[in-house]
Scaffold this active site. Structure first.
Site, mmCIF file in Angstrom:
data_model
loop_
_atom_site.group_PDB
_atom_site.id
_atom_site.type_symbol
_atom_site.label_atom_id
_atom_site.label_comp_id
_atom_site.label_asym_id
_atom_site.label_seq_id
_atom_site.Cartn_x
_atom_site.Cartn_y
_atom_site.Cartn_z
ATOM 1 N NE ARG A 190 -3.505 0.033 2.784
ATOM 2 C CZ ARG A 190 -4.132 0.295 3.939
ATOM 3 N NH1 ARG A 190 -3.954 -0.485 4.977
ATOM 4 N NH2 ARG A 190 -4.905 1.345 4.056
ATOM 5 C CB ALA A 321 -15.700 1.386 7.039
HETATM 6 C C1 LIG Z 1 -6.613 -1.994 2.882
HETATM 7 C C2 LIG Z 1 -8.023 -1.830 3.385
HETATM 8 C C3 LIG Z 1 -8.928 -1.076 2.652
HETATM 9 C C4 LIG Z 1 -10.250 -0.956 3.079
HETATM 10 N N1 LIG Z 1 -11.127 -0.194 2.352
HETATM 11 C C5 LIG Z 1 -12.387 -0.043 2.770
HETATM 12 C C6 LIG Z 1 -13.290 0.807 2.073
HETATM 13 O O1 LIG Z 1 -12.938 1.416 1.077
HETATM 14 N N2 LIG Z 1 -14.560 0.917 2.534
HETATM 15 C C7 LIG Z 1 -14.988 0.253 3.647
HETATM 16 O O2 LIG Z 1 -16.172 0.387 4.019
HETATM 17 N N3 LIG Z 1 -14.159 -0.553 4.337
HETATM 18 C C8 LIG Z 1 -12.877 -0.708 3.939
HETATM 19 N N4 LIG Z 1 -12.015 -1.489 4.640
HETATM 20 C C9 LIG Z 1 -12.505 -2.200 5.838
HETATM 21 C C10 LIG Z 1 -12.585 -1.243 7.016
HETATM 22 O O3 LIG Z 1 -11.371 -0.560 7.172
HETATM 23 C C11 LIG Z 1 -12.916 -2.026 8.283
HETATM 24 O O4 LIG Z 1 -14.003 -2.882 8.040
HETATM 25 C C12 LIG Z 1 -13.304 -1.058 9.411
HETATM 26 O O5 LIG Z 1 -12.291 -0.097 9.599
HETATM 27 C C13 LIG Z 1 -13.549 -1.842 10.687
HETATM 28 O O6 LIG Z 1 -13.823 -0.941 11.714
HETATM 29 P P1 LIG Z 1 -13.964 -1.462 13.211
HETATM 30 O O7 LIG Z 1 -14.283 -0.263 14.014
HETATM 31 O O8 LIG Z 1 -14.878 -2.631 13.250
HETATM 32 O O9 LIG Z 1 -12.526 -2.047 13.592
HETATM 33 P P2 LIG Z 1 -11.115 -1.290 13.733
HETATM 34 O O10 LIG Z 1 -11.020 -0.138 12.808
HETATM 35 O O11 LIG Z 1 -10.089 -2.349 13.633
HETATM 36 O O12 LIG Z 1 -11.149 -0.701 15.198
HETATM 37 C C14 LIG Z 1 -10.958 -1.514 16.329
HETATM 38 C C15 LIG Z 1 -10.465 -0.644 17.476
HETATM 39 O O13 LIG Z 1 -10.479 -1.417 18.664
HETATM 40 C C16 LIG Z 1 -9.300 -1.161 19.398
HETATM 41 N N5 LIG Z 1 -9.046 -2.352 20.234
HETATM 42 C C17 LIG Z 1 -8.664 -3.585 19.823
HETATM 43 N N6 LIG Z 1 -8.547 -4.408 20.845
HETATM 44 C C18 LIG Z 1 -8.857 -3.701 21.966
HETATM 45 C C19 LIG Z 1 -8.909 -4.011 23.354
HETATM 46 N N7 LIG Z 1 -8.599 -5.237 23.823
HETATM 47 N N8 LIG Z 1 -9.285 -3.043 24.226
HETATM 48 C C20 LIG Z 1 -9.598 -1.782 23.784
HETATM 49 N N9 LIG Z 1 -9.553 -1.440 22.469
HETATM 50 C C21 LIG Z 1 -9.194 -2.380 21.577
HETATM 51 C C22 LIG Z 1 -8.238 -0.955 18.329
HETATM 52 O O14 LIG Z 1 -7.121 -0.254 18.822
HETATM 53 C C23 LIG Z 1 -9.026 -0.170 17.291
HETATM 54 O O15 LIG Z 1 -8.969 1.218 17.511
HETATM 55 C C24 LIG Z 1 -10.677 -1.625 4.253
HETATM 56 C C25 LIG Z 1 -9.760 -2.377 5.000
HETATM 57 C C26 LIG Z 1 -8.447 -2.475 4.591
HETATM 58 C C27 LIG Z 1 -7.483 -3.281 5.417
#
Ligand SMILES: Cc1cc2nc3c(=O)[nH]c(=O)nc-3n(C[C@H](O)[C@H](O)[C@H](O)COP(=O)(O)OP(=O)(O)OC[C@H]3O[C@@H](n4cnc5c(N)ncnc54)[C@H](O)[C@@H]3O)c2cc1C
Length: 439
Positions: A190, A321
Protein backbone atom coordinates in the site's frame (compact mmCIF):
# COMPACT_ATOMS: atom_id res chain seq x y z
CA UNK A 1 -32.47 -3.81 40.87
CA UNK A 2 -32.35 -0.58 38.83
CA UNK A 3 -35.56 -0.47 36.84
CA UNK A 4 -36.09 3.13 35.85
CA UNK A 5 -32.63 4.43 34.99
CA UNK A 6 -31.11 4.80 31.56
CA UNK A 7 -28.95 1.90 30.37
CA UNK A 8 -25.19 2.31 30.45
CA UNK A 9 -23.30 1.10 27.39
CA UNK A 10 -19.58 0.33 27.25
CA UNK A 11 -17.92 0.31 23.85
CA UNK A 12 -14.62 -1.50 23.42
CA UNK A 13 -12.64 -0.02 20.53
CA UNK A 14 -12.57 3.39 18.88
CA UNK A 15 -12.62 2.52 15.17
CA UNK A 16 -15.47 3.34 12.79
CA UNK A 17 -17.78 0.81 14.49
CA UNK A 18 -17.15 2.09 18.03
CA UNK A 19 -17.23 5.79 17.21
CA UNK A 20 -20.36 5.68 15.05
CA UNK A 21 -22.16 3.49 17.60
CA UNK A 22 -21.16 5.93 20.36
CA UNK A 23 -22.45 8.92 18.38
CA UNK A 24 -25.72 7.20 17.51
CA UNK A 25 -26.38 6.15 21.10
CA UNK A 26 -25.38 9.52 22.58
CA UNK A 27 -27.62 11.39 20.18
CA UNK A 28 -30.48 9.24 21.45
CA UNK A 29 -29.80 10.07 25.07
CA UNK A 30 -28.04 6.82 26.03
CA UNK A 31 -25.06 6.92 28.36
CA UNK A 32 -21.87 5.68 26.66
CA UNK A 33 -18.29 5.06 27.74
CA UNK A 34 -15.80 4.19 25.01
CA UNK A 35 -12.57 2.38 25.92
CA UNK A 36 -9.71 2.36 23.41
CA UNK A 37 -6.49 0.39 23.80
CA UNK A 38 -4.30 2.85 21.89
CA UNK A 39 -3.38 6.31 23.15
CA UNK A 40 -5.42 8.03 20.43
CA UNK A 41 -7.72 7.38 17.49
CA UNK A 42 -6.09 5.92 14.39
CA UNK A 43 -7.20 5.96 10.77
CA UNK A 44 -6.99 2.57 9.04
CA UNK A 45 -5.22 4.19 6.08
CA UNK A 46 -5.77 6.76 3.37
CA UNK A 47 -9.00 6.52 1.49
CA UNK A 48 -11.73 4.43 3.07
CA UNK A 49 -14.61 4.68 0.62
CA UNK A 50 -18.16 4.77 1.91
CA UNK A 51 -21.00 3.77 -0.38
CA UNK A 52 -24.63 5.00 -0.50
CA UNK A 53 -25.91 2.41 1.99
CA UNK A 54 -23.38 3.73 4.52
CA UNK A 55 -24.40 7.32 3.76
CA UNK A 56 -28.06 6.49 4.41
CA UNK A 57 -27.10 4.78 7.68
CA UNK A 58 -25.06 7.84 8.73
CA UNK A 59 -28.02 10.11 8.11
CA UNK A 60 -30.28 8.00 10.31
CA UNK A 61 -27.66 7.53 13.04
CA UNK A 62 -26.79 11.18 13.44
CA UNK A 63 -26.89 13.65 10.53
CA UNK A 64 -23.70 15.25 11.87
CA UNK A 65 -21.81 12.06 10.91
CA UNK A 66 -23.01 12.45 7.34
CA UNK A 67 -22.12 16.14 7.30
CA UNK A 68 -18.55 15.30 8.35
CA UNK A 69 -18.34 12.64 5.65
CA UNK A 70 -19.59 15.04 2.98
CA UNK A 71 -17.16 17.72 4.02
CA UNK A 72 -14.23 15.35 3.49
CA UNK A 73 -15.36 13.24 0.55
CA UNK A 74 -13.04 13.36 -2.44
CA UNK A 75 -15.07 13.56 -5.65
CA UNK A 76 -14.14 11.37 -8.60
CA UNK A 77 -13.75 12.97 -11.97
CA UNK A 78 -16.28 10.56 -13.33
CA UNK A 79 -18.94 8.34 -11.86
CA UNK A 80 -17.69 5.01 -13.18
CA UNK A 81 -15.49 2.50 -11.43
CA UNK A 82 -13.45 1.07 -14.31
CA UNK A 83 -12.04 -2.46 -14.45
CA UNK A 84 -9.16 -2.87 -16.87
CA UNK A 85 -6.89 -5.69 -18.00
CA UNK A 86 -3.69 -4.71 -16.19
CA UNK A 87 -1.85 -7.76 -17.46
CA UNK A 88 -2.08 -8.12 -21.24
CA UNK A 89 -0.56 -5.28 -23.22
CA UNK A 90 -3.25 -3.75 -25.39
CA UNK A 91 -2.44 -2.12 -28.72
CA UNK A 92 -4.84 0.70 -27.91
CA UNK A 93 -4.58 3.78 -25.70
CA UNK A 94 -2.20 3.54 -22.80
CA UNK A 95 -1.84 -0.22 -23.17
CA UNK A 96 -4.71 -1.32 -20.88
CA UNK A 97 -7.97 -2.64 -22.28
CA UNK A 98 -11.19 -1.59 -20.52
CA UNK A 99 -12.99 -4.81 -19.51
CA UNK A 100 -16.10 -3.33 -17.92
CA UNK A 101 -17.27 -0.57 -15.66
CA UNK A 102 -19.89 -0.25 -12.95
CA UNK A 103 -21.56 2.83 -11.57
CA UNK A 104 -19.43 4.29 -8.83
CA UNK A 105 -21.25 5.13 -5.64
CA UNK A 106 -18.20 5.65 -3.47
CA UNK A 107 -15.81 8.41 -2.55
CA UNK A 108 -12.52 7.97 -0.79
CA UNK A 109 -12.29 9.75 2.52
CA UNK A 110 -10.56 9.60 5.87
CA UNK A 111 -13.04 10.77 8.34
CA UNK A 112 -12.45 9.11 11.70
CA UNK A 113 -10.19 11.95 12.89
CA UNK A 114 -12.93 14.51 12.21
CA UNK A 115 -15.73 12.30 13.46
CA UNK A 116 -14.24 11.89 16.92
CA UNK A 117 -14.44 15.66 17.42
CA UNK A 118 -18.21 15.15 17.78
CA UNK A 119 -17.72 12.98 20.88
CA UNK A 120 -18.30 14.86 24.14
CA UNK A 121 -15.47 15.32 26.63
CA UNK A 122 -15.13 12.51 29.12
CA UNK A 123 -16.77 9.87 26.93
CA UNK A 124 -13.53 8.22 25.76
CA UNK A 125 -10.76 6.67 27.84
CA UNK A 126 -7.54 5.79 26.01
CA UNK A 127 -4.94 3.21 26.99
CA UNK A 128 -7.62 0.84 28.23
CA UNK A 129 -6.77 -2.60 26.95
CA UNK A 130 -9.69 -4.92 27.66
CA UNK A 131 -8.49 -8.35 28.73
CA UNK A 132 -11.61 -10.00 30.13
CA UNK A 133 -15.35 -9.57 30.63
CA UNK A 134 -17.38 -11.09 33.44
CA UNK A 135 -21.08 -11.05 32.77
CA UNK A 136 -23.79 -10.65 35.37
CA UNK A 137 -22.31 -9.55 38.66
CA UNK A 138 -24.54 -8.98 41.69
CA UNK A 139 -26.45 -6.05 40.14
CA UNK A 140 -26.68 -7.76 36.78
CA UNK A 141 -24.05 -5.65 35.07
CA UNK A 142 -21.10 -6.85 33.01
CA UNK A 143 -17.66 -6.16 34.45
CA UNK A 144 -14.83 -5.11 32.15
CA UNK A 145 -11.31 -5.96 33.24
CA UNK A 146 -8.45 -3.95 31.76
CA UNK A 147 -4.75 -4.71 31.48
CA UNK A 148 -3.89 -1.90 33.93
CA UNK A 149 -5.81 -3.76 36.65
CA UNK A 150 -8.82 -1.43 36.63
CA UNK A 151 -12.43 -2.56 36.16
CA UNK A 152 -15.62 -0.90 35.04
CA UNK A 153 -19.30 -1.90 34.92
CA UNK A 154 -21.85 -1.60 32.14
CA UNK A 155 -25.34 -2.88 31.32
CA UNK A 156 -24.37 -3.58 27.71
CA UNK A 157 -20.94 -4.17 26.15
CA UNK A 158 -20.37 -3.57 22.44
CA UNK A 159 -17.25 -5.34 21.21
CA UNK A 160 -16.04 -2.99 18.46
CA UNK A 161 -12.47 -4.18 18.82
CA UNK A 162 -11.76 -5.14 15.25
CA UNK A 163 -10.27 -8.07 13.37
CA UNK A 164 -8.34 -9.50 16.32
CA UNK A 165 -11.16 -8.87 18.79
CA UNK A 166 -10.79 -10.04 22.35
CA UNK A 167 -14.51 -9.65 22.96
CA UNK A 168 -15.02 -12.35 20.29
CA UNK A 169 -13.28 -14.82 22.61
CA UNK A 170 -15.77 -13.93 25.34
CA UNK A 171 -18.81 -14.31 23.07
CA UNK A 172 -17.73 -17.55 21.37
CA UNK A 173 -15.45 -19.09 23.99
CA UNK A 174 -11.69 -18.76 23.80
CA UNK A 175 -11.24 -22.11 22.03
CA UNK A 176 -13.63 -21.33 19.18
CA UNK A 177 -11.83 -21.41 15.79
CA UNK A 178 -13.18 -17.96 14.85
CA UNK A 179 -11.30 -16.33 17.72
CA UNK A 180 -8.27 -16.02 15.42
CA UNK A 181 -8.80 -14.69 11.88
CA UNK A 182 -7.25 -16.58 8.97
CA UNK A 183 -4.74 -15.45 6.38
CA UNK A 184 -6.49 -15.24 3.00
CA UNK A 185 -3.21 -15.93 1.22
CA UNK A 186 -3.24 -12.49 -0.28
CA UNK A 187 -1.19 -9.52 0.87
CA UNK A 188 -1.14 -5.93 -0.31
CA UNK A 189 1.56 -3.35 -0.91
CA UNK A 190 0.00 0.00 0.00
CA UNK A 191 1.21 3.49 -0.72
CA UNK A 192 0.17 7.02 -1.66
CA UNK A 193 1.79 8.87 -4.54
CA UNK A 194 1.78 12.66 -5.16
CA UNK A 195 -0.89 13.29 -7.78
CA UNK A 196 1.42 15.30 -10.04
CA UNK A 197 3.82 12.34 -10.27
CA UNK A 198 0.94 9.97 -10.98
CA UNK A 199 -0.49 12.18 -13.73
CA UNK A 200 2.92 12.46 -15.33
CA UNK A 201 3.44 8.69 -15.29
CA UNK A 202 -0.02 7.31 -16.16
CA UNK A 203 -2.05 10.30 -17.30
CA UNK A 204 -4.96 12.27 -15.88
CA UNK A 205 -7.72 9.77 -16.62
CA UNK A 206 -6.05 6.86 -14.81
CA UNK A 207 -5.03 9.03 -11.86
CA UNK A 208 -8.18 11.00 -11.13
CA UNK A 209 -10.78 8.28 -10.86
CA UNK A 210 -11.11 4.79 -9.48
CA UNK A 211 -9.56 1.90 -11.40
CA UNK A 212 -9.15 -1.81 -10.73
CA UNK A 213 -6.32 -3.32 -12.75
CA UNK A 214 -7.01 -7.07 -13.08
CA UNK A 215 -4.58 -9.87 -13.79
CA UNK A 216 -3.55 -13.41 -12.88
CA UNK A 217 -2.45 -13.79 -9.27
CA UNK A 218 -2.31 -10.02 -8.60
CA UNK A 219 -4.60 -6.98 -8.88
CA UNK A 220 -4.20 -3.28 -8.21
CA UNK A 221 -6.71 -0.74 -6.94
CA UNK A 222 -5.98 2.95 -7.55
CA UNK A 223 -8.06 5.99 -6.63
CA UNK A 224 -7.57 9.66 -5.74
CA UNK A 225 -7.68 10.76 -2.09
CA UNK A 226 -7.05 13.92 -0.07
CA UNK A 227 -9.00 16.13 -2.45
CA UNK A 228 -7.16 14.66 -5.45
CA UNK A 229 -3.70 15.64 -4.21
CA UNK A 230 -2.64 11.99 -3.78
CA UNK A 231 -3.18 8.73 -5.63
CA UNK A 232 -3.88 5.81 -3.31
CA UNK A 233 -2.40 2.50 -4.48
CA UNK A 234 -3.32 -0.91 -3.06
CA UNK A 235 -1.51 -3.69 -4.93
CA UNK A 236 -2.70 -7.20 -3.99
CA UNK A 237 -0.64 -10.34 -4.54
CA UNK A 238 -1.64 -13.99 -4.08
CA UNK A 239 0.76 -15.70 -1.71
CA UNK A 240 1.30 -19.45 -1.45
CA UNK A 241 3.29 -19.08 1.78
CA UNK A 242 1.94 -18.67 5.30
CA UNK A 243 1.95 -15.18 6.85
CA UNK A 244 5.10 -14.91 9.00
CA UNK A 245 3.39 -13.72 12.19
CA UNK A 246 -0.40 -13.92 12.48
CA UNK A 247 -0.38 -11.32 15.28
CA UNK A 248 1.24 -8.70 13.03
CA UNK A 249 -0.77 -6.96 10.32
CA UNK A 250 2.25 -5.72 8.38
CA UNK A 251 5.80 -6.74 7.57
CA UNK A 252 8.44 -4.53 5.92
CA UNK A 253 8.85 -4.92 2.15
CA UNK A 254 11.26 -3.57 -0.43
CA UNK A 255 10.60 -1.81 -3.71
CA UNK A 256 12.44 -4.67 -5.39
CA UNK A 257 9.82 -7.11 -4.10
CA UNK A 258 7.03 -4.94 -5.50
CA UNK A 259 8.66 -4.64 -8.90
CA UNK A 260 9.27 -8.39 -9.06
CA UNK A 261 5.68 -9.21 -8.06
CA UNK A 262 4.36 -7.13 -10.96
CA UNK A 263 7.18 -7.68 -13.48
CA UNK A 264 4.89 -9.75 -15.73
CA UNK A 265 2.13 -7.09 -15.77
CA UNK A 266 1.32 -4.45 -18.41
CA UNK A 267 2.91 -1.00 -18.77
CA UNK A 268 0.44 1.01 -16.67
CA UNK A 269 0.66 -1.28 -13.65
CA UNK A 270 4.47 -1.33 -13.90
CA UNK A 271 4.50 2.48 -14.07
CA UNK A 272 2.33 2.65 -10.93
CA UNK A 273 4.64 0.26 -9.06
CA UNK A 274 7.62 2.42 -10.03
CA UNK A 275 5.99 5.37 -8.27
CA UNK A 276 5.85 3.65 -4.87
CA UNK A 277 8.32 4.55 -2.13
CA UNK A 278 11.51 2.54 -1.75
CA UNK A 279 10.57 1.56 1.80
CA UNK A 280 7.10 0.21 2.33
CA UNK A 281 5.07 -2.34 4.22
CA UNK A 282 3.06 -5.24 3.00
CA UNK A 283 -0.27 -5.90 4.66
CA UNK A 284 -1.50 -9.44 5.27
CA UNK A 285 -5.17 -9.76 4.34
CA UNK A 286 -6.98 -11.65 7.09
CA UNK A 287 -10.68 -12.40 7.46
CA UNK A 288 -13.23 -14.60 9.24
CA UNK A 289 -14.29 -16.60 6.18
CA UNK A 290 -12.71 -19.96 6.97
CA UNK A 291 -14.00 -20.02 10.53
CA UNK A 292 -17.16 -17.91 10.62
CA UNK A 293 -18.43 -16.29 13.78
CA UNK A 294 -21.46 -18.37 14.74
CA UNK A 295 -23.15 -15.85 17.04
CA UNK A 296 -22.84 -12.11 17.64
CA UNK A 297 -24.28 -12.12 21.18
CA UNK A 298 -22.91 -13.84 24.28
CA UNK A 299 -24.87 -16.65 25.89
CA UNK A 300 -25.84 -14.52 28.90
CA UNK A 301 -26.88 -11.80 26.47
CA UNK A 302 -25.27 -8.51 27.49
CA UNK A 303 -22.22 -8.52 25.25
CA UNK A 304 -22.22 -8.37 21.47
CA UNK A 305 -19.86 -8.08 18.52
CA UNK A 306 -19.98 -5.19 16.06
CA UNK A 307 -18.10 -4.33 12.84
CA UNK A 308 -14.92 -6.28 12.09
CA UNK A 309 -15.10 -8.00 15.49
CA UNK A 310 -18.23 -9.75 14.21
CA UNK A 311 -17.60 -10.07 10.48
CA UNK A 312 -14.11 -9.03 9.39
CA UNK A 313 -14.03 -9.36 5.61
CA UNK A 314 -11.18 -9.06 3.11
CA UNK A 315 -11.24 -5.49 1.72
CA UNK A 316 -12.14 -6.43 -1.89
CA UNK A 317 -15.68 -5.02 -1.70
CA UNK A 318 -14.49 -1.94 0.19
CA UNK A 319 -17.52 -2.32 2.42
CA UNK A 320 -16.38 -3.30 5.93
CA UNK A 321 -16.59 0.20 7.39
CA UNK A 322 -19.97 0.81 5.73
CA UNK A 323 -21.23 -2.42 7.19
CA UNK A 324 -19.99 -1.40 10.64
CA UNK A 325 -22.03 1.81 10.32
CA UNK A 326 -25.13 -0.23 9.44
CA UNK A 327 -24.46 -2.34 12.58
CA UNK A 328 -24.15 0.83 14.67
CA UNK A 329 -27.54 2.00 13.39
CA UNK A 330 -29.24 -1.34 14.08
CA UNK A 331 -27.90 -1.34 17.64
CA UNK A 332 -28.85 2.28 18.21
CA UNK A 333 -32.44 1.57 17.15
CA UNK A 334 -32.70 -1.50 19.40
CA UNK A 335 -31.04 0.04 22.45
CA UNK A 336 -32.98 3.30 22.11
CA UNK A 337 -36.23 1.36 22.13
CA UNK A 338 -35.47 -0.68 25.24
CA UNK A 339 -34.11 2.39 26.97
CA UNK A 340 -37.50 4.04 26.43
CA UNK A 341 -39.29 0.92 27.69
CA UNK A 342 -37.12 0.75 30.80
CA UNK A 343 -37.12 4.44 31.66
CA UNK A 344 -40.85 5.02 31.16
CA UNK A 345 -41.41 2.02 33.43
CA UNK A 346 -44.85 1.25 32.02
CA UNK A 347 -43.91 -2.22 30.99
CA UNK A 348 -43.29 -5.20 33.26
CA UNK A 349 -39.98 -6.38 31.91
CA UNK A 350 -36.66 -6.79 33.64
CA UNK A 351 -33.63 -4.81 32.51
CA UNK A 352 -31.82 -8.07 31.80
CA UNK A 353 -34.57 -9.45 29.55
CA UNK A 354 -34.94 -6.16 27.70
CA UNK A 355 -31.19 -5.99 26.98
CA UNK A 356 -31.08 -9.62 25.81
CA UNK A 357 -34.05 -8.92 23.51
CA UNK A 358 -32.36 -5.84 22.02
CA UNK A 359 -29.05 -7.56 21.27
CA UNK A 360 -30.81 -10.63 19.95
CA UNK A 361 -32.91 -8.46 17.57
CA UNK A 362 -29.67 -6.84 16.33
CA UNK A 363 -28.13 -10.26 15.67
CA UNK A 364 -31.24 -11.61 13.90
CA UNK A 365 -31.36 -8.70 11.48
CA UNK A 366 -27.64 -8.25 10.84
CA UNK A 367 -26.23 -11.79 10.75
CA UNK A 368 -27.09 -12.98 7.25
CA UNK A 369 -26.07 -9.84 5.34
CA UNK A 370 -22.80 -9.39 7.18
CA UNK A 371 -21.78 -13.06 6.84
CA UNK A 372 -22.57 -12.84 3.13
CA UNK A 373 -20.18 -9.87 2.93
CA UNK A 374 -17.36 -11.98 4.39
CA UNK A 375 -17.95 -14.72 1.81
CA UNK A 376 -18.46 -12.36 -1.13
CA UNK A 377 -15.35 -10.31 -0.32
CA UNK A 378 -13.21 -13.44 -0.70
CA UNK A 379 -14.93 -14.21 -4.00
CA UNK A 380 -14.24 -10.72 -5.32
CA UNK A 381 -10.54 -10.98 -4.48
CA UNK A 382 -10.36 -14.17 -6.53
CA UNK A 383 -12.43 -12.74 -9.38
CA UNK A 384 -10.06 -9.77 -9.73
CA UNK A 385 -7.21 -12.26 -10.21
CA UNK A 386 -9.12 -14.48 -12.67
CA UNK A 387 -9.15 -17.32 -10.14
CA UNK A 388 -12.87 -18.17 -9.94
CA UNK A 389 -14.19 -21.21 -11.79
CA UNK A 390 -17.47 -19.36 -12.38
CA UNK A 391 -15.99 -16.40 -14.29
CA UNK A 392 -12.35 -17.07 -15.12
CA UNK A 393 -11.20 -14.10 -17.20
CA UNK A 394 -14.51 -13.69 -19.06
CA UNK A 395 -15.24 -9.94 -18.84
CA UNK A 396 -19.01 -10.33 -19.20
CA UNK A 397 -19.28 -12.89 -16.42
CA UNK A 398 -16.90 -10.84 -14.24
CA UNK A 399 -18.93 -7.71 -14.88
CA UNK A 400 -22.21 -9.40 -13.97
CA UNK A 401 -20.83 -10.71 -10.68
CA UNK A 402 -19.21 -7.40 -9.73
CA UNK A 403 -22.31 -5.41 -10.59
CA UNK A 404 -24.86 -7.61 -8.85
CA UNK A 405 -22.73 -8.08 -5.72
CA UNK A 406 -21.87 -4.37 -5.48
CA UNK A 407 -25.50 -3.37 -5.85
CA UNK A 408 -26.52 -5.82 -3.15
CA UNK A 409 -24.31 -3.72 -0.85
CA UNK A 410 -25.07 -0.25 -2.17
CA UNK A 411 -28.85 -0.60 -2.64
CA UNK A 412 -29.54 -2.00 0.82
CA UNK A 413 -32.71 -0.52 2.22
CA UNK A 414 -31.40 0.86 5.49
CA UNK A 415 -34.84 2.31 6.37
CA UNK A 416 -36.30 -1.18 6.05
CA UNK A 417 -33.52 -2.56 8.25
CA UNK A 418 -34.56 -0.08 10.95
CA UNK A 419 -38.17 -1.27 10.66
CA UNK A 420 -37.08 -4.91 10.81
CA UNK A 421 -35.06 -4.31 13.99
CA UNK A 422 -38.09 -2.66 15.58
CA UNK A 423 -40.43 -5.42 14.47
CA UNK A 424 -38.18 -8.26 15.65
CA UNK A 425 -37.51 -6.47 18.92
CA UNK A 426 -41.26 -6.00 19.57
CA UNK A 427 -41.71 -9.73 19.10
CA UNK A 428 -38.81 -10.58 21.40
CA UNK A 429 -40.01 -8.13 24.04
CA UNK A 430 -43.46 -9.60 24.05
CA UNK A 431 -42.02 -13.15 24.33
CA UNK A 432 -39.79 -11.94 27.17
CA UNK A 433 -42.73 -10.31 28.96
CA UNK A 434 -44.84 -13.44 28.81
CA UNK A 435 -41.92 -15.60 29.98
CA UNK A 436 -41.43 -13.13 32.84
CA UNK A 437 -45.10 -13.36 33.81
CA UNK A 438 -45.02 -17.16 33.81
CA UNK A 439 -42.16 -17.21 36.33
C1 LIG B 1 -6.61 -1.99 2.88
C2 LIG B 1 -8.02 -1.83 3.38
C3 LIG B 1 -8.93 -1.08 2.65
C4 LIG B 1 -10.25 -0.96 3.08
N1 LIG B 1 -11.13 -0.19 2.35
C5 LIG B 1 -12.39 -0.04 2.77
C6 LIG B 1 -13.29 0.81 2.07
O1 LIG B 1 -12.94 1.42 1.08
N2 LIG B 1 -14.56 0.92 2.53
C7 LIG B 1 -14.99 0.25 3.65
O2 LIG B 1 -16.17 0.39 4.02
N3 LIG B 1 -14.16 -0.55 4.34
C8 LIG B 1 -12.88 -0.71 3.94
N4 LIG B 1 -12.01 -1.49 4.64
C9 LIG B 1 -12.50 -2.20 5.84
C10 LIG B 1 -12.59 -1.24 7.02
O3 LIG B 1 -11.37 -0.56 7.17
C11 LIG B 1 -12.92 -2.03 8.28
O4 LIG B 1 -14.00 -2.88 8.04
C12 LIG B 1 -13.30 -1.06 9.41
O5 LIG B 1 -12.29 -0.10 9.60
C13 LIG B 1 -13.55 -1.84 10.69
O6 LIG B 1 -13.82 -0.94 11.71
P1 LIG B 1 -13.96 -1.46 13.21
O7 LIG B 1 -14.28 -0.26 14.01
O8 LIG B 1 -14.88 -2.63 13.25
O9 LIG B 1 -12.53 -2.05 13.59
P2 LIG B 1 -11.11 -1.29 13.73
O10 LIG B 1 -11.02 -0.14 12.81
O11 LIG B 1 -10.09 -2.35 13.63
O12 LIG B 1 -11.15 -0.70 15.20
C14 LIG B 1 -10.96 -1.51 16.33
C15 LIG B 1 -10.47 -0.64 17.48
O13 LIG B 1 -10.48 -1.42 18.66
C16 LIG B 1 -9.30 -1.16 19.40
N5 LIG B 1 -9.05 -2.35 20.23
C17 LIG B 1 -8.66 -3.58 19.82
N6 LIG B 1 -8.55 -4.41 20.85
C18 LIG B 1 -8.86 -3.70 21.97
C19 LIG B 1 -8.91 -4.01 23.35
N7 LIG B 1 -8.60 -5.24 23.82
N8 LIG B 1 -9.28 -3.04 24.23
C20 LIG B 1 -9.60 -1.78 23.78
N9 LIG B 1 -9.55 -1.44 22.47
C21 LIG B 1 -9.19 -2.38 21.58
C22 LIG B 1 -8.24 -0.96 18.33
O14 LIG B 1 -7.12 -0.25 18.82
C23 LIG B 1 -9.03 -0.17 17.29
O15 LIG B 1 -8.97 1.22 17.51
C24 LIG B 1 -10.68 -1.62 4.25
C25 LIG B 1 -9.76 -2.38 5.00
C26 LIG B 1 -8.45 -2.47 4.59
C27 LIG B 1 -7.48 -3.28 5.42
Amino acid sequence: MRADTSIEVAIIGGGIAGVTAALGLLSNGISVKLYERANGFREIGAGIGLSPNAERAMLLLDPRIHAVFRSLATPNTENWFQYVDGFNKSQQGDGEELLFKVYLGERGTDFLNELVKLLPDGCVTFQKDLIKITEANENGMAVLHFADGSTSNADVVLGCDGLRSRVRGHVLGVDHPAVCPSYTHKFAFRGVVPMDDAVEAIGKEKSLTRFMHLGPGCHVLTFPVSMCTLLNVVAFVTDTEDWPDTHEATVPASKQEVLESFSHFGPVVKAIMNLLDTKLDKWGVFDLHENPVTRYVSEIGRVCLVGDAAHAAAPHHGAGAGSAIEDALALTVALKKINEVLTTNDSPISRNRAICAALSAYESVRYERTQWLVESSRFMGELFEWQTTECGRDPIKCHDEVESRSHKIWDYDVGDMVKQVSRVLDMKLSEARSEGQQQ
